[in-house]
Design an enzyme around this catalytic site. Structure first.
Site, PDB file in Angstrom:
ATOM      1  N   ILE A 157       0.897  -1.161   0.000  1.00  0.00           N
ATOM      2  CA  ILE A 157       0.000   0.000   0.000  1.00  0.00           C
ATOM      3  C   ILE A 157       0.932   1.207   0.000  1.00  0.00           C
ATOM      4  CG2 ILE A 157      -1.710   1.316   1.290  1.00  0.00           C
ATOM      5  CD1 ILE A 157      -2.887  -1.301   2.257  1.00  0.00           C
ATOM      6  N   PRO A 158       0.992   1.922  -1.140  1.00  0.00           N
ATOM      7  CA  PRO A 158       2.146   2.800  -1.414  1.00  0.00           C
ATOM      8  C   PRO A 158       2.082   4.151  -0.719  1.00  0.00           C
ATOM      9  CG  PRO A 158       0.613   2.874  -3.254  1.00  0.00           C
ATOM     10  CD  PRO A 158       0.026   1.884  -2.258  1.00  0.00           C
ATOM     11  N   CYS A 159       2.219   4.172   0.613  1.00  0.00           N
ATOM     12  CA  CYS A 159       2.187   5.445   1.330  1.00  0.00           C
ATOM     13  C   CYS A 159       3.407   6.296   0.993  1.00  0.00           C
ATOM     14  CB  CYS A 159       2.045   5.220   2.831  1.00  0.00           C
ATOM     15  SG  CYS A 159       3.314   4.173   3.546  1.00  0.00           S
ATOM     16  N   HIS A 160       4.434   5.670   0.353  1.00  0.00           N
ATOM     17  CA  HIS A 160       5.578   6.482  -0.062  1.00  0.00           C
ATOM     18  C   HIS A 160       5.202   7.437  -1.211  1.00  0.00           C
ATOM     19  CE1 HIS A 160       5.617   2.856  -2.617  1.00  0.00           C
ATOM     20  NE2 HIS A 160       6.146   3.622  -3.557  1.00  0.00           N
ATOM     21  N   ARG A 161       4.019   7.220  -1.821  1.00  0.00           N
ATOM     22  CA  ARG A 161       3.595   8.115  -2.911  1.00  0.00           C
ATOM     23  C   ARG A 161       2.793   9.302  -2.394  1.00  0.00           C
ATOM     24  NH1 ARG A 161       1.597   2.955  -6.241  1.00  0.00           N
ATOM     25  NH2 ARG A 161       3.664   2.018  -6.538  1.00  0.00           N
TER      26      ARG A 161
END
Lengths: 252, 192
Positions: A157-161
């Site tokens: 779940i790409p919270c780095h985006r």
């Protein structure tokens, strides 16, 4: 012991090791976990019978994963078939796709934030305020930041985006440098993003048709320099007669 | 990562105090025995895996309903087999409606290192298959008693609890079963 008894005793076999995690998962007493290759090094991935429950960079865990995981955790050599295909695809594409995730231990707001975050395509970034606006809670950017900071399934779940509203890359549970590296792997140049942020440019517009986007939106990336307009705010773009892009839906 | 082997003696007490915390160790201690017995009773290691899974799931649900004092007094080996025998019987009933597709391949998993264990005493896969066939030919009470006594390693009183038969009857079942196994000729004896 007679010969026949000895021979019968020799029929004793060990149960396959996959059984214990499978039984505990069926009873919701624990998760199975394994180690897979991730975009920036090996990852612990844990799951129960409903889906993935955790993803943690191996380098970020001191000592055994069992001690770091909030539930009983049992190591297995590889994910079961129902998980393996979707997990491999998610790691290869940067999209959750059909990978089942179990967010049932989380509160409703955090679940909504994480589901929305998973919609951000690889190679693109959005500010915290975008998720808040998308969820109909435009004032909740700070709560979105908290929800993402406690993302139990980062990378997948790409919270780095998700970045700061002022355009700077911002913090990450496993350090800003990992966040920047994850973005670089997806083709985002964090230095270029922050250079725009320093010039206070938040949106990029296209003059035909007159729409404006987040700078990493795939529409913005296709624009040639002579069709490209920079905006510092939603209001500035609207005043110039530009409409928000339907793909990236820039928030006020 | 190897976990230390839990002490079976302490399990009933731990189950009484903390069912969720102790249950994984119940599985660790008893899964090999139930799997080994179920392989013989179902004649299929995929079915045997299902039997192990279903037995422990049903056991946990039952333990949840039991008061702590009853959990503390359980003799787990026999008690788990009460459930496992029932699960095996249901499996077998469902399976007997299909043609018997049991082959060596389903009894011996070449990818499973545990499958190598019997080969140390027995003469490889053929002999494992031979014993399975001989056990399968026994009448059910004798087969259950012999498998629980000599493959799983339960005591007579535990087998009595698991099968619901008196201890004396169970002893006689085991004895008669063994006698019969000795008298069943092997394939080589018949063909040579």
């Amino acid at each position: 012991m007679t010969d026949i008894e000895r021979r019968l005793r020799a029929l004793r076999a060990r149960a396959p090791r996959r059984l214990l995690p499978s039984i505990l998962a069926a009873l919701a007493l624990g998760d199975a976990y394994t180690v897979v290759d991730g975009p920036v090094g090996p990852l612990y991935v844990a799951w129960n019978d409903r889906g993935v429950t955790a993803c943690v960079p191996v380098a970020a865990v001191d000592g055994p994963f069992e001690d770091a995981h909030p539930r009983h955790a049992i190591r297995v050599d590889e994910p079961p078939p129902w998980l393996r295909g979707p997990l491999d695809r998610a790691l290869a594409t940067g999209r959750l796709g059909d990978l089942p995730v179990d967010l049932s231990a989380l509160g409703e707001f955090q679940r909504l934030v994480l589901r929305k975050c998973a919609e951000i395509p690889p190679g693109q970034i959005r500010p915290y305020g975008w998720i808040a606006a998308e969820l109909g809670r435009p004032g909740a950017a700070r709560a979105v930041g908290t929800a993402l900071a406690r993302n139990p399934i980062p990378i997948l779940i790409p919270c780095h985006r998700v970045v700061r509203t002022d355009g700077r890359i911002g913090r990450y549970a496993y350090g800003t440098e990992m966040k920047r590296e994850l973005l670089r792997r997806e083709g985002v140049d964090p230095d270029a993003v922050e250079a725009l942020a320093r010039r206070r440019i938040r949106y990029v517009g296209s003059d035909t048709p007159k729409t404006y986007c987040y700078p990493t939106c795939h529409h913005a990336a296709r624009l040639s320099a002579d069709h490209r307009v920079a905006f510092r705010s939603h209001a500035e773009a609207e005043a110039a007669g530009y409409r928000p892009c339907r793909a990236c839906r820039p928030a006020a | 990562m190897m976990q230390p082997t839990p002490n079976p003696e302490s399990l009933p007490g731990r189950l009484a105090d903390d069912l969720d915390g102790a249950f994984a160790d119940v599985v660790r201690v008893y899964q090999d025995g139930i799997y080994s017995g179920a392989v013989q009773l179902t004649r299929d290691r995929h079915d045997a895996e299902d039997v192990v899974q279903e037995t422990f799931v049903r056991a946990y649900r039952a333990l949840q309903r039991y008061p702590a004092r009853r959990r503390a007094e359980l003799r787990l080996g026999g008690w788990l087999w009460t459930i496992a025998l029932d699960v095996c019987r249901n499996r077998h009933r469902a399976r007997s409606r299909r043609p018997d597709e049991t082959t060596l391949a389903v009894l011996v998993d070449p990818s499973d290192p545990a499958a190598d264990d019997p080969a140390a005493v027995l003469d490889g896969a053929a002999e494992i298959e031979e014993w399975r066939r001989r056990l399968a030919d026994l009448p059910e009470p004798q087969r259950n008693a012999v498998v629980l006594r000599h493959v799983v390693g339960l005591g007579y009183d535990e087998i009595a609890a698991a099968t619901g038969r008196p201890v004396g009857t169970v002893k006689a079942d085991v004895h008669r079963g063994i006698r019969r196994l000795e008298r069943i000729p092997t394939v080589e004896e018949v063909t040579s």
